[in-house]
Design a protein around this motif. Structure first.
Motif, mmCIF file in Angstrom:
data_model
loop_
_atom_site.group_PDB
_atom_site.id
_atom_site.type_symbol
_atom_site.label_atom_id
_atom_site.label_comp_id
_atom_site.label_asym_id
_atom_site.label_seq_id
_atom_site.Cartn_x
_atom_site.Cartn_y
_atom_site.Cartn_z
ATOM 1 N N MET A 1 -0.913 8.221 -9.162
ATOM 2 C CA MET A 1 -0.078 7.030 -9.053
ATOM 3 C C MET A 1 -0.344 6.375 -7.694
ATOM 4 S SD MET A 1 3.681 6.016 -10.063
ATOM 5 C CE MET A 1 3.258 6.747 -11.569
ATOM 6 N N SER A 2 -0.422 5.067 -7.697
ATOM 7 C CA SER A 2 -0.736 4.352 -6.459
ATOM 8 C C SER A 2 0.474 4.269 -5.548
ATOM 9 C CB SER A 2 -1.232 2.947 -6.781
ATOM 10 O OG SER A 2 -0.157 2.141 -7.204
ATOM 11 N N ASP A 3 0.207 3.963 -4.285
ATOM 12 C CA ASP A 3 1.282 3.816 -3.313
ATOM 13 C C ASP A 3 2.244 2.705 -3.713
ATOM 14 O OD1 ASP A 3 0.384 5.881 -1.744
ATOM 15 O OD2 ASP A 3 -0.729 4.588 -0.374
ATOM 16 N N SER A 4 1.734 1.606 -4.277
ATOM 17 C CA SER A 4 2.621 0.505 -4.671
ATOM 18 C C SER A 4 3.571 0.939 -5.785
ATOM 19 C CB SER A 4 1.828 -0.731 -5.085
ATOM 20 O OG SER A 4 1.073 -0.478 -6.237
ATOM 21 N N HIS A 5 3.101 1.771 -6.712
ATOM 22 C CA HIS A 5 3.990 2.292 -7.761
ATOM 23 C C HIS A 5 5.057 3.196 -7.163
ATOM 24 C CE1 HIS A 5 0.868 1.017 -10.682
ATOM 25 N NE2 HIS A 5 1.947 0.750 -11.391
ATOM 26 N N GLU A 6 4.672 4.024 -6.217
ATOM 27 C CA GLU A 6 5.634 4.913 -5.566
ATOM 28 C C GLU A 6 6.667 4.115 -4.782
ATOM 29 O OE1 GLU A 6 3.765 8.112 -3.405
ATOM 30 O OE2 GLU A 6 2.342 8.413 -5.031
ATOM 31 N N ARG A 7 6.226 3.071 -4.072
ATOM 32 C CA ARG A 7 7.174 2.213 -3.341
ATOM 33 C C ARG A 7 8.103 1.501 -4.311
ATOM 34 N NH1 ARG A 7 2.517 1.193 -0.166
ATOM 35 N NH2 ARG A 7 2.095 -0.662 -1.409
#
Length: 120
Positions: A1-7
Motif C-alpha cells: 500500500m502506498s504512503d498516500s493510501h496510508e495517509r
C-alpha cells in the motif's frame, strides 16, 4: 500500500474519531459505486451525513477546502444519490454533505469540521 493510501486511511480514522465524539454514528466507510466514493456515511440525529475527508500536510498546492471543487462535488452528489436509492432505511432521513479538513503533519495536525459544506 502506498504512503498516500496510508495517509488517507489515517485521515479518515482521525475524522471518524472526531465525529463520533461529536455525536455522529458510523453507517459505512468508503462507499463506492461507478460515480465515485464517499469517505464516511454517518448519522447525526435524523440526518444522513455524507462526509468528504481531505488531508493536506501543506497548502502549497491549495488548501483542503479548495480541493473539493465543483467536479468533486458533482461526483459526491451522484454517489450519495446511488447510496440513497439502494438504502431501505434512508427514505425518512434528511441529508447533508459535510467536510472534515485535516491539515499539518502529525502530531500537530489541525481538524476542521464544516457542516453543510456544499448543497446537493
Amino acid at each position: 500500500m502506498s504512503d498516500s493510501h496510508e495517509r488517507g486511511r489515517w485521515a479518515e480514522e482521525m475524522a471518524y474519531q472526531y465525529l463520533t465524539k461529536h455525536g455522529l454514528s458510523l453507517i459505512r466507510r468508503n462507499y463506492r459505486c461507478r460515480s465515485g466514493e464517499i469517505d464516511l456515511v454517518m448519522k447525526h440525529g435524523r440526518t444522513l451525513v455524507f462526509i468528504e475527508v481531505r488531508y493536506r500536510a501543506r497548502d502549497h498546492f491549495g488548501t483542503s477546502a479548495e480541493s473539493i471543487d465543483e467536479r468533486k462535488q458533482q461526483r459526491l452528489y451522484k454517489t450519495a444519490e446511488h447510496y440513497i436509492q439502494n438504502c431501505h432505511d434512508c427514505e425518512q432521513l434528511a441529508c447533508r454533505f459535510d467536510a472534515v479538513l485535516i491539515s499539518g503533519r502529525p502530531p500537530h495536525s489541525g481538524i476542521e469540521w464544516i457542516r453543510n459544506a456544499f448543497q446537493g
